[in-house]
Design a protein around this motif. Sequence first.
Motif, PDB file in Angstrom:
ATOM      1  N   LEU A 113       0.831  -1.207   0.000  1.00 36.94           N
ATOM      2  CA  LEU A 113       0.000   0.000   0.000  1.00 36.94           C
ATOM      3  C   LEU A 113       0.867   1.259   0.000  1.00 36.94           C
ATOM      4  O   LEU A 113       0.555   2.230  -0.688  1.00 36.94           O
ATOM      5  CB  LEU A 113      -0.937   0.019   1.213  1.00 36.94           C
ATOM      6  CG  LEU A 113      -2.126  -0.935   1.193  1.00 36.94           C
ATOM      7  CD1 LEU A 113      -2.962  -0.769   2.457  1.00 36.94           C
ATOM      8  CD2 LEU A 113      -2.982  -0.746  -0.036  1.00 36.94           C
ATOM      9  N   SER A 114       1.955   1.236   0.743  1.00 41.01           N
ATOM     10  CA  SER A 114       2.804   2.431   0.803  1.00 41.01           C
ATOM     11  C   SER A 114       3.484   2.695  -0.532  1.00 41.01           C
ATOM     12  O   SER A 114       3.634   3.852  -0.936  1.00 41.01           O
ATOM     13  CB  SER A 114       3.834   2.321   1.927  1.00 41.01           C
ATOM     14  OG  SER A 114       4.777   1.321   1.657  1.00 41.01           O
ATOM     15  N   LEU A 115       3.881   1.644  -1.241  1.00 39.20           N
ATOM     16  CA  LEU A 115       4.485   1.848  -2.559  1.00 39.20           C
ATOM     17  C   LEU A 115       3.472   2.397  -3.565  1.00 39.20           C
ATOM     18  O   LEU A 115       3.803   3.265  -4.366  1.00 39.20           O
ATOM     19  CB  LEU A 115       5.106   0.544  -3.076  1.00 39.20           C
ATOM     20  CG  LEU A 115       6.409   0.132  -2.410  1.00 39.20           C
ATOM     21  CD1 LEU A 115       6.822  -1.269  -2.847  1.00 39.20           C
ATOM     22  CD2 LEU A 115       7.509   1.135  -2.696  1.00 39.20           C
ATOM     23  N   VAL A 116       2.248   1.909  -3.503  1.00 37.51           N
ATOM     24  CA  VAL A 116       1.203   2.440  -4.387  1.00 37.51           C
ATOM     25  C   VAL A 116       0.957   3.910  -4.026  1.00 37.51           C
ATOM     26  O   VAL A 116       0.843   4.758  -4.907  1.00 37.51           O
ATOM     27  CB  VAL A 116      -0.097   1.613  -4.284  1.00 37.51           C
ATOM     28  CG1 VAL A 116      -1.237   2.271  -5.057  1.00 37.51           C
ATOM     29  CG2 VAL A 116       0.134   0.189  -4.805  1.00 37.51           C
TER      30      VAL A 116
ATOM     31  N   ASN B 107       3.933   6.115  -5.220  1.00 37.95           N
ATOM     32  CA  ASN B 107       4.025   6.205  -6.686  1.00 37.95           C
ATOM     33  C   ASN B 107       2.728   6.683  -7.330  1.00 37.95           C
ATOM     34  O   ASN B 107       2.620   6.664  -8.553  1.00 37.95           O
ATOM     35  CB  ASN B 107       4.427   4.850  -7.262  1.00 37.95           C
ATOM     36  CG  ASN B 107       5.812   4.440  -6.840  1.00 37.95           C
ATOM     37  OD1 ASN B 107       6.760   5.207  -7.001  1.00 37.95           O
ATOM     38  ND2 ASN B 107       5.943   3.247  -6.280  1.00 37.95           N
ATOM     39  N   GLN B 108       1.746   7.054  -6.553  1.00 38.37           N
ATOM     40  CA  GLN B 108       0.421   7.480  -7.015  1.00 38.37           C
ATOM     41  C   GLN B 108      -0.387   6.316  -7.583  1.00 38.37           C
ATOM     42  O   GLN B 108      -1.554   6.205  -7.334  1.00 38.37           O
ATOM     43  CB  GLN B 108       0.504   8.621  -8.043  1.00 38.37           C
ATOM     44  CG  GLN B 108       1.239   9.841  -7.549  1.00 38.37           C
ATOM     45  CD  GLN B 108       0.568  10.495  -6.346  1.00 38.37           C
ATOM     46  OE1 GLN B 108      -0.609  10.764  -6.377  1.00 38.37           O
ATOM     47  NE2 GLN B 108       1.325  10.742  -5.303  1.00 38.37           N
ATOM     48  N   SER B 109       0.236   5.482  -8.382  1.00 36.48           N
ATOM     49  CA  SER B 109      -0.375   4.241  -8.869  1.00 36.48           C
ATOM     50  C   SER B 109       0.766   3.343  -9.321  1.00 36.48           C
ATOM     51  O   SER B 109       1.864   3.812  -9.582  1.00 36.48           O
ATOM     52  CB  SER B 109      -1.356   4.507 -10.016  1.00 36.48           C
ATOM     53  OG  SER B 109      -0.667   5.033 -11.123  1.00 36.48           O
ATOM     54  N   SER B 110       0.499   2.052  -9.357  1.00 32.39           N
ATOM     55  CA  SER B 110       1.533   1.087  -9.728  1.00 32.39           C
ATOM     56  C   SER B 110       0.891  -0.111 -10.399  1.00 32.39           C
ATOM     57  O   SER B 110      -0.281  -0.402 -10.176  1.00 32.39           O
ATOM     58  CB  SER B 110       2.293   0.599  -8.489  1.00 32.39           C
ATOM     59  OG  SER B 110       2.962   1.641  -7.849  1.00 32.39           O
ATOM     60  N   THR B 111       1.668  -0.823 -11.177  1.00 33.28           N
ATOM     61  CA  THR B 111       1.227  -2.108 -11.716  1.00 33.28           C
ATOM     62  C   THR B 111       1.814  -3.197 -10.824  1.00 33.28           C
ATOM     63  O   THR B 111       2.798  -2.962 -10.121  1.00 33.28           O
ATOM     64  CB  THR B 111       1.727  -2.317 -13.159  1.00 33.28           C
ATOM     65  OG1 THR B 111       3.152  -2.418 -13.144  1.00 33.28           O
ATOM     66  CG2 THR B 111       1.270  -1.190 -14.083  1.00 33.28           C
TER      67      THR B 111
ATOM     68  N   SER C   5      -2.057  -5.850 -18.267  1.00 32.85           N
ATOM     69  CA  SER C   5      -1.799  -5.401 -16.908  1.00 32.85           C
ATOM     70  C   SER C   5      -2.863  -4.405 -16.453  1.00 32.85           C
ATOM     71  O   SER C   5      -3.761  -4.045 -17.207  1.00 32.85           O
ATOM     72  CB  SER C   5      -0.411  -4.757 -16.834  1.00 32.85           C
ATOM     73  OG  SER C   5      -0.077  -4.472 -15.496  1.00 32.85           O
ATOM     74  N   TYR C   6      -2.723  -3.983 -15.201  1.00 29.76           N
ATOM     75  CA  TYR C   6      -3.644  -3.002 -14.650  1.00 29.76           C
ATOM     76  C   TYR C   6      -2.913  -2.105 -13.663  1.00 29.76           C
ATOM     77  O   TYR C   6      -1.882  -2.467 -13.113  1.00 29.76           O
ATOM     78  CB  TYR C   6      -4.856  -3.674 -13.995  1.00 29.76           C
ATOM     79  CG  TYR C   6      -4.516  -4.744 -12.978  1.00 29.76           C
ATOM     80  CD1 TYR C   6      -4.349  -4.420 -11.632  1.00 29.76           C
ATOM     81  CD2 TYR C   6      -4.366  -6.069 -13.358  1.00 29.76           C
ATOM     82  CE1 TYR C   6      -4.038  -5.385 -10.702  1.00 29.76           C
ATOM     83  CE2 TYR C   6      -4.055  -7.045 -12.429  1.00 29.76           C
ATOM     84  CZ  TYR C   6      -3.895  -6.703 -11.099  1.00 29.76           C
ATOM     85  OH  TYR C   6      -3.583  -7.661 -10.179  1.00 29.76           O
ATOM     86  N   LEU C   7      -3.459  -0.911 -13.487  1.00 28.12           N
ATOM     87  CA  LEU C   7      -2.923   0.065 -12.544  1.00 28.12           C
ATOM     88  C   LEU C   7      -3.659  -0.053 -11.218  1.00 28.12           C
ATOM     89  O   LEU C   7      -4.887  -0.151 -11.190  1.00 28.12           O
ATOM     90  CB  LEU C   7      -3.094   1.481 -13.083  1.00 28.12           C
ATOM     91  CG  LEU C   7      -2.223   1.880 -14.258  1.00 28.12           C
ATOM     92  CD1 LEU C   7      -2.649   3.257 -14.778  1.00 28.12           C
ATOM     93  CD2 LEU C   7      -0.770   1.913 -13.844  1.00 28.12           C
ATOM     94  N   LEU C   8      -2.899  -0.035 -10.149  1.00 31.41           N
ATOM     95  CA  LEU C   8      -3.468  -0.083  -8.813  1.00 31.41           C
ATOM     96  C   LEU C   8      -3.456   1.317  -8.223  1.00 31.41           C
ATOM     97  O   LEU C   8      -2.476   2.046  -8.363  1.00 31.41           O
ATOM     98  CB  LEU C   8      -2.631  -1.005  -7.927  1.00 31.41           C
ATOM     99  CG  LEU C   8      -2.600  -2.465  -8.362  1.00 31.41           C
ATOM    100  CD1 LEU C   8      -1.404  -3.173  -7.779  1.00 31.41           C
ATOM    101  CD2 LEU C   8      -3.888  -3.136  -7.945  1.00 31.41           C
ATOM    102  N   SER C   9      -4.537   1.677  -7.562  1.00 35.49           N
ATOM    103  CA  SER C   9      -4.628   2.972  -6.892  1.00 35.49           C
ATOM    104  C   SER C   9      -5.172   2.753  -5.491  1.00 35.49           C
ATOM    105  O   SER C   9      -5.985   1.852  -5.257  1.00 35.49           O
ATOM    106  CB  SER C   9      -5.551   3.920  -7.650  1.00 35.49           C
ATOM    107  OG  SER C   9      -5.062   4.151  -8.945  1.00 35.49           O
ATOM    108  N   LEU C  10      -4.747   3.601  -4.592  1.00 39.09           N
ATOM    109  CA  LEU C  10      -5.188   3.539  -3.210  1.00 39.09           C
ATOM    110  C   LEU C  10      -6.547   4.225  -3.070  1.00 39.09           C
ATOM    111  O   LEU C  10      -6.757   5.314  -3.602  1.00 39.09           O
ATOM    112  CB  LEU C  10      -4.148   4.271  -2.361  1.00 39.09           C
ATOM    113  CG  LEU C  10      -4.025   3.961  -0.894  1.00 39.09           C
ATOM    114  CD1 LEU C  10      -3.727   2.480  -0.659  1.00 39.09           C
ATOM    115  CD2 LEU C  10      -2.904   4.790  -0.290  1.00 39.09           C
TER     116      LEU C  10
END
Length: 151
Positions: A40-43, A46-50, A89-94
Amino acid sequence: MQQTNWKEMCQHWHTFQLFSRTMLSHKNQTTLTTGEIGILSLVYLNQSSTPLQLSKLTGMKSESISRILKPLLHSGYLTKQKSLEDERSYLLSLTQEGSDLLKSDYKQLLLPMYDLQTKMGDDFDEFIRLIGCANKYLKEFNNTIKEGFKE
């Protein structure tokens, strides 16, 4: 530099293990696991991550990342959206709920770090720098070992 004998190196290893366990000894006061907090902290940072980016950033296998992501997505702490650059792929966001929980758990998880910083003073920055160097050397070592298995 002379190499340390194995008994002394074993004592160093135990010292390192004790440090790691002590740093995380209060983790049962958090809702999330340390792996979930890390993801969660990396997402968040980075605002969003794959998932692939998270795998590279953490050094974890993609299967491990998927195992950590599944409950985070199911609980609504993360959302996923198809990547425009790579349809596989997909982008993950918090989510806001994920952000709130991360901040709450991070306060607990980082308490020993803040305590170390206070008690160590200027030595803390050097300590962190040395850990960064050690991580770099260990990554190089692990890559060398992996390459040796491929030959």
